[in-house]
Structures are given as C-alpha cells and as structure tokens.
Scaffold this active site. Sequence first.
Site, short mmCIF file in Angstrom:
data_model
loop_
_atom_site.label_atom_id
_atom_site.label_comp_id
_atom_site.label_asym_id
_atom_site.label_seq_id
_atom_site.Cartn_x
_atom_site.Cartn_y
_atom_site.Cartn_z
N GLN A 85 1.89 -5.96 -3.08
CA GLN A 85 2.44 -6.60 -2.00
C GLN A 85 3.56 -5.33 -1.87
OE1 GLN A 85 1.77 -9.57 -3.23
NE2 GLN A 85 -0.03 -8.60 -3.13
N ASP A 125 0.70 -1.09 0.08
CA ASP A 125 0.10 0.09 -0.23
C ASP A 125 0.63 1.17 0.02
OD1 ASP A 125 -2.46 -1.27 0.16
OD2 ASP A 125 -2.12 -1.55 2.28
N GLY A 158 -4.00 -4.18 -3.62
CA GLY A 158 -5.54 -3.22 -4.04
C GLY A 158 -4.82 -2.12 -4.64
N HIS A 159 -4.56 -1.32 -5.50
CA HIS A 159 -3.90 -0.18 -6.31
C HIS A 159 -5.01 0.62 -6.62
CE1 HIS A 159 -0.92 -3.28 -7.13
NE2 HIS A 159 -0.60 -3.54 -6.13
N LYS A 198 1.80 2.22 -4.86
CA LYS A 198 2.62 1.58 -6.31
C LYS A 198 1.48 2.21 -7.94
CE LYS A 198 2.21 -2.54 -4.05
NZ LYS A 198 1.89 -2.08 -2.82
P1 GDP Z 1 -0.44 0.30 -3.57
O1 GDP Z 1 -1.13 -0.78 -3.05
O2 GDP Z 1 0.60 -0.13 -3.45
O3 GDP Z 1 -1.14 1.15 -5.08
O4 GDP Z 1 -1.45 1.61 -2.95
P2 GDP Z 1 -3.27 1.31 -2.09
O5 GDP Z 1 -4.17 2.48 -3.28
O6 GDP Z 1 -3.54 0.06 -1.74
O7 GDP Z 1 -2.69 2.62 -1.04
C1 GDP Z 1 -2.39 4.01 -0.88
C2 GDP Z 1 -3.44 5.14 -1.18
O8 GDP Z 1 -2.72 6.67 -0.79
C3 GDP Z 1 -4.25 5.31 -2.25
O9 GDP Z 1 -5.85 5.73 -1.66
C4 GDP Z 1 -3.86 6.26 -2.78
O10 GDP Z 1 -4.34 6.96 -3.80
C5 GDP Z 1 -3.34 7.32 -2.24
N1 GDP Z 1 -2.36 8.17 -2.00
C6 GDP Z 1 -0.95 8.03 -3.33
N2 GDP Z 1 0.01 8.46 -2.99
C7 GDP Z 1 -0.41 10.12 -2.28
C8 GDP Z 1 -0.49 10.86 -1.90
O11 GDP Z 1 0.59 11.62 -2.09
N3 GDP Z 1 -0.90 11.38 -0.75
C9 GDP Z 1 -1.82 11.28 -0.10
N4 GDP Z 1 -2.73 11.59 0.46
N5 GDP Z 1 -2.30 10.39 -0.38
C10 GDP Z 1 -2.06 9.50 -2.12
P1 IMO Z 2 -0.37 -4.63 -2.28
O1 IMO Z 2 -0.06 -4.96 -3.53
C1 IMO Z 2 -0.94 -4.64 1.80
C2 IMO Z 2 -0.73 -8.45 3.82
C3 IMO Z 2 -2.00 -9.57 4.38
C4 IMO Z 2 -1.14 -10.53 5.31
C5 IMO Z 2 -0.47 -10.25 4.53
C6 IMO Z 2 -0.66 -11.81 3.92
O2 IMO Z 2 -2.38 -3.82 -2.07
O3 IMO Z 2 0.32 -3.76 -1.50
P2 IMO Z 2 -2.83 -12.69 1.91
O4 IMO Z 2 -3.68 -12.48 1.70
O5 IMO Z 2 -1.74 -12.51 0.83
O6 IMO Z 2 -2.29 -14.23 1.76
O7 IMO Z 2 -2.29 -12.13 3.31
O8 IMO Z 2 -0.37 -9.67 3.10
N1 IMO Z 2 -1.53 -7.98 2.48
C7 IMO Z 2 -1.25 -6.85 2.41
N2 IMO Z 2 -1.01 -5.99 2.94
N3 IMO Z 2 -1.56 -4.57 1.02
C8 IMO Z 2 -1.59 -5.37 0.18
O9 IMO Z 2 -1.16 -5.64 -1.09
C9 IMO Z 2 -1.48 -6.60 0.56
N4 IMO Z 2 -1.79 -8.04 0.34
C10 IMO Z 2 -1.34 -8.92 1.19
O10 IMO Z 2 -3.14 -8.14 5.43
O11 IMO Z 2 -1.17 -9.55 6.78
MG MG Z 3 -3.14 -1.54 -1.68
#
Ligand code: GDP
Ligand code: IMO
Ligand code: MG
Length: 403
Positions: free
Chosen positions: A207, A12, A39-40, A15
């Site tokens: 991840q 999270d 979840g991206h 990416k």
């Molecule tokens: P990922 O799994 O690495 O793609 O990240 P996620 O999408 O799960 O979580 C990142 C969250 O931060 C998302 O809700 C993005 O919209 C948000 N986000 C990304 N860059 C920024 C930033 O520079 N500032 C803020 N406030 N939010 C951001």
């Molecule tokens: P993105 O791509 C954050 C965590 C779960 C748990 C562990 C194992 O959005 O960064 P799993 O279901 O993969 O067997 O769970 O990994 N986990 C993540 N945490 N971002 C993710 O994906 C994750 N995908 C799995 O919360 O601790």
């Molecule tokens: Mg994510």
Amino acid sequence: MADVVVGVQWGDEGKGKIVDRLAQDYDFVVRFQGGHNAGHTIVASDRTYALHLIPSGVLYPQCQNIIANGMVVALDALAQEIALFGDLKGRLFVSERAHLILPYHQILESDQEAKSAIGTTRKGIGPAYQDKIGRVGLRVGDLRHPHLLKEKIAQNLAHMRIKMQMRTLTDYLDTYAPQILPYVADTTSMLWEETQKGKRILLEGAQGSMLDVDFGTYPFVTSSNTISAGACSGSGLSVKDIKEVIGVAKAYCTRVGNGPFPSEEKGVIGEWLRQRGHEFGTTTQRARRCGYFDAIAVRYACRLNGCTQLALMKLDVLDGLEEILVCVGYSRGGEVLKHMPDSLQDIQPIYKSFEGWKCSAHARAFANLPKTAQIYINALEELVGVNIRAISTSPKREEMILR
Ligand code: GDP
Ligand code: IMO
Ligand code: MG
C-alpha cells in the site's frame, strides 16, 4: 542491517519493480504488513509476475522471503501463489504470529462495505485486523493445534451476526493447513540471528503512506501501518536495525477506491494517464483514479517515513504532455494551509506548471533525459526535500536511471 522500501502515495507506486531490482543484493526480503490486498508487479525477462503475498525477492534463488508477523494471511491465496512457483520450501517462511484471514472475514467485509463504502479490495483485510486488535484473532501458529483452532473458530462464529457453517471452515482448514504448515517459522528469531551474521534484509512495504491507518486519509485507508515504523512492529526488528528508507513515488499520482484525492484529474488528462500508464488494479482490475504529482502529500509521507532517498517511477507515462502540473500547496475555503490537515476533504490544490517533454521512455542515464524532464525531476526533489536516487522509465527490470 535492514533497509525499507515504502510507497509514499496511495499505493501502486511501483514498489514491486524497485524491490525486485534491489533484491539481488539482499539475503532476505520481508513483507511486514497488509495481505493479498497488495499487488506488486515485476517484469523480468519479458515475463510478468503479479505478487500479492509472497515478497518480491522470490525471483532470485539466493534470496529468502519472509511473510512476517504484521501480515494477515489467507491460506487459500497463499497456497495458490506458492503453486505458481512450484515449491518454495527453504526459501519462503511464514511467521507463526501472522494473523489468519478466514472465509468469514470476507463476508463481514461485504456487509461493512454495503453500509459505508471505503472501496476496499474485499479480501477480508479490515475484519482480520479488527479481530487481531480485538484479541479474538487466530494466528498462523494456531494451525499446529487444529482441535483448539476449530474450537476458537466455533466460539467466534457463535458471536457473529453472519451465518457460516462450521463445516465450511473445517474443510477450508483441512485443505490448506497442510499446504502452509511446512512454511511456518519463528521469523523474528530468524531475522535476529541473520542480522547478527551480517546478512542483508530488505523490508518491503505494501500500500502507501496515504493509506496508513493513522496518518492516511482516514477512514479511506487500509487497516495497517504502512509507514516505515510498521516495519519494526511488523517484523520484530528494532528501529536500530533500520538504515536506508527508500520511498517510492510515481511521477504523477493514482488512487484506487474511495476517499479524497486533491490532485485528481477527472477529465481527459486523467483518462490519458490511465491509458498510457495502464492504471488498472493488479489485484481487483479496477480503474485507478489518476492525477498530478502531489508534492505536499509526498513531502508529508517522506517526513513520516524518514525517507533517506526516493525512487521516481513511471516518468515515461508523462511523455507527450505539453504541460505538467504539480500540487505545491493546499487551500481550504480560500485559506492556504501550512501543514497536512487531518482530513483532505474539500481541499483545493495549488498548482505550479512545468513544461512537458516528448520522450523519456527507456532512458538509462539522467543526461539522456530531455532538459524539461530534468527540470521537472530536480523541482520535485526540491519540493519534497529528499534526493531522487532512482528514476524508472519503463516496467522492465533493467530500464532505470540511478543517480
Ligand atoms: P506496486 O503495488 O507499488 O508494486 O505497483 P503495481 O505493480 O501495482 O503498479 C505499478 C505498475 O507500473 C506495474 O504494472 C509495473 O509494471 C508498472 N511500472 C513500474 N515502473 C514503471 C515505469 O517506470 N514505467 C512504466 N510505464 N510502467 C512501470
Ligand atoms: P499495493 O501494495 C492501492 C486500497 C483499497 C481501498 C483501501 C482499503 O499494490 O500498493 P483494503 O482492502 O486494504 O481494506 O482497502 O486501500 N488499497 C490499495 N490501493 N494499492 C494497494 O496495494 C492497495 N491495497 C489496498 O483500494 O481504497
Ligand atoms: Mg499494486
């Protein structure tokens, strides 16, 4: 040539935003591990997309998207995600070698979680990879031979402790296989041909490195190799094909699920970061655990991945904090550790303090950042040993500083 984007914390990191931003300059975006545990999030033109399986290049019409062999694919989840975009034929390809997550994998995972909770996303990721390594997994290519596939599934069911009707699985396959089969391809040969033509490929990690099955906080990890090395085994490209490795880190740190997190803030600061950063899971809506930037973990991850540059995300979330701490060392039982230990259990963080700042949000030039934010970023760069080439100051696609 191919470049890789990887998370260098516990997932999270942002990416999705980076891959979406870069994808305009690439011909292919390839996911190489994981499944719909990811979840991206992409915020483009005031619309928010949460992608789980489809690579984050999907918003650009010129960009082709590949779900490569290293992934585990739940057909229902993929069909639902494709439906969000209408039709992606000719723009989305699913490797025939990718493994299937079948409905019994979720049930097996619930049983495992009841025994010892990792805090997984409960999407069946672990059990599907267990079957792959155990050589009883079923692959996307098997959908082409439904009779044989159903025979193999019946054999697997016979060896399982759980009760699931074969009928449930037959109905599942009959519903979803026809929707996914038009996307199935030999994605490795495709990538080889395209690299030879000089096409540009971006490999999108899911991840984070601290969740890597070998190098993360085992057993509190995901079931795949999330580091850049996984991009080769997970796509069929070779190490010689990889050029840039872009590590993505938040300006602080979060983790979802159980397991050690040395720089976690359980009190008001943690709650403050959670609220300001909207730190609730994209996939499971769980509250993310929040804490300070862990320079030891990020430096370790950068070494594992061979990061050539870093993107620092969510700097704006720190706006308003008077003091910001950074974990610059680990100790255990009073002893300062020299290297990343094999377990982070009982690790105490050693902190360095930095002065905070009022406003970095929406900045698009380094010079426009408050002086103390500049000092913070330069210090992180020094501690981690990799150049920070991008700094993100809001969720929006265009709000980013490039250096
Ligand atoms: P990922 O799994 O690495 O793609 O990240 P996620 O999408 O799960 O979580 C990142 C969250 O931060 C998302 O809700 C993005 O919209 C948000 N986000 C990304 N860059 C920024 C930033 O520079 N500032 C803020 N406030 N939010 C951001
Ligand atoms: P993105 O791509 C954050 C965590 C779960 C748990 C562990 C194992 O959005 O960064 P799993 O279901 O993969 O067997 O769970 O990994 N986990 C993540 N945490 N971002 C993710 O994906 C994750 N995908 C799995 O919360 O601790
Ligand atoms: Mg994510």
